[in-house]
Enzyme design. Structure first.
Site, PDB file in Angstrom:
ATOM      1  N   GLY A 318       0.820  -1.203   0.000  1.00 24.74           N
ATOM      2  CA  GLY A 318       0.000   0.000   0.000  1.00 24.74           C
ATOM      3  C   GLY A 318       0.859   1.260   0.000  1.00 24.74           C
ATOM      4  N   SER A 319       0.407   2.260   0.738  1.00 26.09           N
ATOM      5  CA  SER A 319       1.081   3.567   0.715  1.00 26.09           C
ATOM      6  C   SER A 319       2.461   3.551   1.367  1.00 26.09           C
ATOM      7  CB  SER A 319       0.205   4.615   1.392  1.00 26.09           C
ATOM      8  OG  SER A 319      -0.967   4.832   0.640  1.00 26.09           O
ATOM      9  N   THR A 320       2.808   2.491   2.100  1.00 25.84           N
ATOM     10  CA  THR A 320       4.160   2.411   2.651  1.00 25.84           C
ATOM     11  C   THR A 320       5.188   2.241   1.533  1.00 25.84           C
ATOM     12  OG1 THR A 320       4.092  -0.006   2.959  1.00 25.84           O
ATOM     13  CG2 THR A 320       3.280   1.350   4.770  1.00 25.84           C
TER      14      THR A 320
END
Length: 610
Positions: A318-320
């Site tokens: 995801g956004s990591t």
């Protein structure tokens, strides 16, 4: 007269032949006896001794495992066993019935005992029950007159004082199976146990030690007559790990009933301080042996307590993953620190709409602000300009898409896709829309928690290629860690964005910040979908997480580091189907990092936990 002389000569000749034959046979017998009794004396003495002397291997004490502070996290404890010797009791069944009045036996246990009694000689002890407490031993001894043939034997058993919180990282020991038996005769000793997973398996040869010998004189039936000689074995080596038992317990307890993983690394050495997978199991039960009910409870649990999620759980980052995309774009010159993109809440590729998590959009935004607010549109556009090949190359340089290599057999490699992979896997060319989805860490991308924390450590330590390890790293080894060829200025830009994620209003983890004597953390939230949101749902309203079945809820992720001004610790927290990274994973990571900073022996600070 001549005839008599001829007969006499024949008789003499026959007598001489017979005498010579007898003499020859006598010489053969004497020679054979001489050969057996002189030349072969040592051999037959050995064979005779083997019939008279029984040599048994003695199991050495297993090495103790310590954490980084000298706390015992796997040790040996006294193990009392109740045994029965059939020849020492007038009636085996009556003795067993009397024993059951003191300590119940299941039907399976009683059946096993009877089978062994039939199979083995009457003087061979048969185990009735092991892992007896001192109170149970005392009770048996008190009723000894009613228990003829019952004896108490003392040995050692493995014990894990931290139980479930360290089960996956330490593993457990259990009986040797047929596939385990190799060239060490110690593995064939009845009752011997070896490491089956985790650290216990990884360092099995060191922890095992070397066997001793016990020489016993036995009679023709195999009954022991006396002890001749006893040579103690060499105990297994003690091992000191980089784990911090206090931090490990803290991190595990934070999960409660949730499912997921958490790992903490020293960003400069790769030393693993925390390695959690939840839920877990009690390794002490594994060592003793689970009954069918206990085993079924573990395998039927939908949250997979037997799976080590820290290294075998595969998740879209995801956004990591956005730091990797940002760094690849900065290094390639696709974007600059002051490059601004406009986020209107969605963008189109052909006739397909790609949505930002914020419906109204973020307006004009640069890379630092895009990280702070986790703007999807900024990274869709960046990935479109960058292309999947540059994204994949940067991801691999920071530890994603391949086994990190800590030595555990069940570690998964994950997946960083590219054009060649898709063509080989599906026989289809790569599509631009797939690059856009990869730009926010979804699509085909799969990572493990250990890979994500490795990525974070390399991003904040100045770009050094640290590798996770359970063994302390020497100064010489630390000096040999390779540097990744990326701009330090670009890494500092990413750290600024991650600092703002936690410490500036509007940051997606703003409500999870801490300030411990001026020390703060930075990081990045992530929320990954496990199902596709339909257009109908977007128009009529997306169901709230709590309204969905557990398995359809989003995964919550957070990767972070502390202290923000001089990073030492990196953390990853993944909560399976936990909802949002900002609301679930970030608060847990904040508590873990704060605890790590507070426990740091190199920091002279007043404890302000209250």
């Amino acid at each position: 007269m001549n005839r008599d002389n001829d007969k006499g000569k024949v008789l003499i000749r026959r007598s001489l032949i017979m005498a010579f034959g007898k003499f020859f046979l006598l010489m053969v017998i004497i020679g054979r006896l001489y050969y057996l009794q002189v030349y072969q004396a040592d051999r037959y003495k050995t064979l005779a001794d083997e019939n008279r002397i029984s040599t048994r291997l003695l199991i050495p004490p297993r090495g103790i495992i310590y954490d980084r502070n000298g706390e015992m996290i796997a040790r040996n404890e006294q193990n009392f066993q109740a045994l029965i010797v059939a020849e020492q009791t007038p009636n085996v069944q009556e003795t067993l019935d009397a024993f059951k009045k003191i300590m119940p036996l299941s039907e399976a246990e009683e059946e096993r005992i009877k089978k062994e009694l039939k199979r083995k000689r009457s003087f061979v002890p048969i185990k009735i029950r092991d892992n007896l407490s001192w109170e149970e031993v005392s009770k048996i001894q008190l009723h000894a007159p009613d228990l003829p043939g019952i004896v108490i034997d003392e040995g050692l058993t493995r014990y894990y004082p931290y139980g479930e919180s360290m089960a996956h990282v330490l593993g457990y020991v259990s009986s040797v199976s047929e596939k385990d038996v190799k060239d060490d005769p110690l593995l064939e000793v009845p009752g011997f146990k070896i490491g089956k997973s985790g650290i216990e398996k990884l360092f099995e040869k060191d922890l095992r030690g070397e066997s001793g010998n016990l020489r016993l004189e036995v009679n023709a039936y195999g009954r022991i007559m006396k002890e001749i000689e006893k040579i103690d074995g060499i105990p297994g080596k003690d091992i000191e790990l980089t784990l911090d038992a206090r931090l490990q317990k803290k991190a595990y307890d934070l999960f409660g009933e949730e499912s997921g993983a958490a790992v903490v690394l020293d960003v400069h050495t790769g030393e693993i301080l925390t390695f959690v997978s939840a839920p877990s199991f009690d390794p002490n039960l594994m060592t003793k042996g689970l009954n069918n009910e206990q085993w079924q409870a573990l395998v039927s649990n939908e949250r997979n307590p037997l799976s080590d999620k820290a290294i075998s759980g595969l998740y879209s980052p995801g956004s990591t993953f956005k730091m990797v995309v940002a760094l690849a774009a900065l290094e390639a010159g696709i974007i600059k620190p002051d490059t601004r993109s406009f986020c209107a809440g969605k963008m189109f590729l052909g006739n397909h709409a790609f949505h930002c998590w914020k419906k109204v959009g973020h307006g004009y935004i640069n890379v630092v602000e895009a990280l702070q607010h986790s703007c999807d549109i900024f990274f869709y556009e960046t990935a479109q300009k960058l292309g999947i090949e540059k994204i994949a190359a940067m991801a691999r340089r920071f530890g994603l898409g391949s086994r990190v290599g800590i030595g555990f057999d069940n570690e998964k490699a994950g997946l960083i896709p590219d054009k060649e992979w898709k063509l080989k896997r599906f026989g289809e060319p790569w599509q631009m829309g797939e690059s856009l989805i990869s730009g926010i860490g979804q699509g085909y991308i799969l990572t493990t928690p250990l890979q994500l924390v490795t990525m974070m450590a390399r991003l904040v330590n100045g770009g050094y290629e640290v590798r996770p390890t359970f063994i302390k790293v020497s100064e010489q080894e630390r000096s040999q860690i390779k540097k990744i060829n990326v701009s330090r200025e670009n890494l500092e830009l990413l750290k600024e964005g991650m600092f703002n994620v936690v410490n500036k209003p509007g940051g997606t983890a703003y409500w999870s910040q801490f300030n411990y004597n001026g020390q703060r953390m930075g990081g990045k939230t992530g929320t990954t979908q496990v199902r596709r949101i339909t257009m109908k749902e977007r128009q009529t309203g997306i169901l709230k997480e709590e309204e969905l079945p557990w398995r359809l809820r989003n995964h919550a992720l957070f990767v972070g580091y502390a202290p923000a001004d001089n990073p030492k610790y990196a953390v990853v927290v993944i909560v399976e189907h936990g909802g949002g990274g900002s609301s679930v994973a970030a608060p847990m990571a904040s508590k873990i990092l704060k605890e790590a900073v507070m426990l740091d022996p190199t920091k002279e600070a007043v404890d302000s936990r209250q």
